[in-house]
Motif scaffolding. Structure first.
Motif, short mmCIF file in Angstrom:
data_model
loop_
_atom_site.label_atom_id
_atom_site.label_comp_id
_atom_site.label_asym_id
_atom_site.label_seq_id
_atom_site.Cartn_x
_atom_site.Cartn_y
_atom_site.Cartn_z
N UNK A 226 0.87 -1.17 0.00
CA UNK A 226 0.00 0.00 0.00
C UNK A 226 0.91 1.22 0.00
N UNK A 227 0.69 2.10 -0.97
CA UNK A 227 1.48 3.32 -1.07
C UNK A 227 0.58 4.53 -0.85
N UNK A 228 1.06 5.47 -0.09
CA UNK A 228 0.33 6.69 0.22
C UNK A 228 0.85 7.81 -0.68
N UNK A 229 -0.04 8.36 -1.52
CA UNK A 229 0.35 9.40 -2.47
C UNK A 229 -0.66 10.54 -2.39
N UNK A 230 -0.17 11.78 -2.40
CA UNK A 230 -1.08 12.91 -2.36
C UNK A 230 -0.40 14.22 -2.70
N UNK A 231 -1.22 15.22 -3.00
CA UNK A 231 -0.70 16.55 -3.30
C UNK A 231 -1.73 17.60 -2.91
N UNK A 232 -1.25 18.73 -2.43
CA UNK A 232 -2.14 19.84 -2.11
C UNK A 232 -1.99 20.33 -0.69
N UNK A 233 -2.70 21.42 -0.38
CA UNK A 233 -2.57 22.08 0.93
C UNK A 233 -2.94 21.18 2.10
N UNK A 234 -3.96 20.37 1.97
CA UNK A 234 -4.43 19.55 3.10
C UNK A 234 -3.77 18.18 3.16
N UNK A 235 -2.89 17.91 2.21
CA UNK A 235 -2.31 16.58 2.09
C UNK A 235 -1.57 16.11 3.33
N UNK A 236 -0.82 16.95 3.97
CA UNK A 236 -0.04 16.48 5.12
C UNK A 236 -0.95 16.03 6.25
N UNK A 237 -2.02 16.77 6.50
CA UNK A 237 -2.96 16.36 7.56
C UNK A 237 -3.71 15.09 7.17
N UNK B 162 3.57 0.71 2.75
CA UNK B 162 4.89 0.32 2.26
C UNK B 162 5.77 1.51 1.95
N UNK B 163 5.17 2.62 1.59
CA UNK B 163 5.92 3.82 1.23
C UNK B 163 4.99 4.83 0.61
N UNK B 164 5.57 5.85 0.00
CA UNK B 164 4.73 6.84 -0.67
C UNK B 164 5.42 8.17 -0.79
N UNK B 165 4.66 9.14 -1.30
CA UNK B 165 5.17 10.50 -1.47
C UNK B 165 4.00 11.47 -1.42
N UNK C 5 5.88 26.30 2.54
CA UNK C 5 5.38 27.02 3.71
C UNK C 5 4.43 26.21 4.57
N UNK C 6 3.93 25.07 4.07
CA UNK C 6 3.09 24.21 4.89
C UNK C 6 4.02 23.48 5.85
N UNK C 7 3.78 23.64 7.13
CA UNK C 7 4.72 23.12 8.13
C UNK C 7 4.19 21.94 8.93
N UNK C 8 3.12 21.28 8.48
CA UNK C 8 2.62 20.12 9.18
C UNK C 8 3.64 18.99 9.04
N UNK C 9 3.86 18.26 10.10
CA UNK C 9 4.84 17.19 10.10
C UNK C 9 4.11 15.86 10.24
N UNK C 10 4.46 14.91 9.40
CA UNK C 10 3.90 13.57 9.50
C UNK C 10 4.84 12.74 10.35
N UNK C 11 4.28 12.06 11.32
CA UNK C 11 5.09 11.26 12.25
C UNK C 11 5.35 9.89 11.69
#
Length: 78
Positions: free
Chosen positions: A38-49, A63-66, A72-78
């Protein structure tokens, strides 16, 4: 509404199945055992959340992703 909260409400795992609920609460069931990766893929302002919510639900199954977010979006994924 918060994108992370929306995603958390839309994804549930029960007995090896991922249930995905749409805006009208119709659900789609996916058998997680039938996927090798399973790969996590996304783009845009809300993507990190949203990615943070998906990673909490699927945790070790990813398994991975991008993801790509605007500068300037400073949300951090743990």
């Amino acid at each position: 509404m918060d994108p992370e909260r929306l995603v958390r409400k839309s994804l549930k795992i029960r007995e090896g199945q991922l249930f995905v609920y749409d805006i009208e609460q119709r659900k789609t069931a996916l058998d997680l055992g039938s996927f090798d990766s399973i790969y996590l893929i996304g783009a845009g302002k809300a993507t990190s959340k949203m990615a943070r919510a998906v990673s909490k639900v699927l945790s070790h199954r990813i398994s991975g992703g991008a993801i790509t977010v605007p500068y300037g979006i400073n949300d951090i994924i743990e």
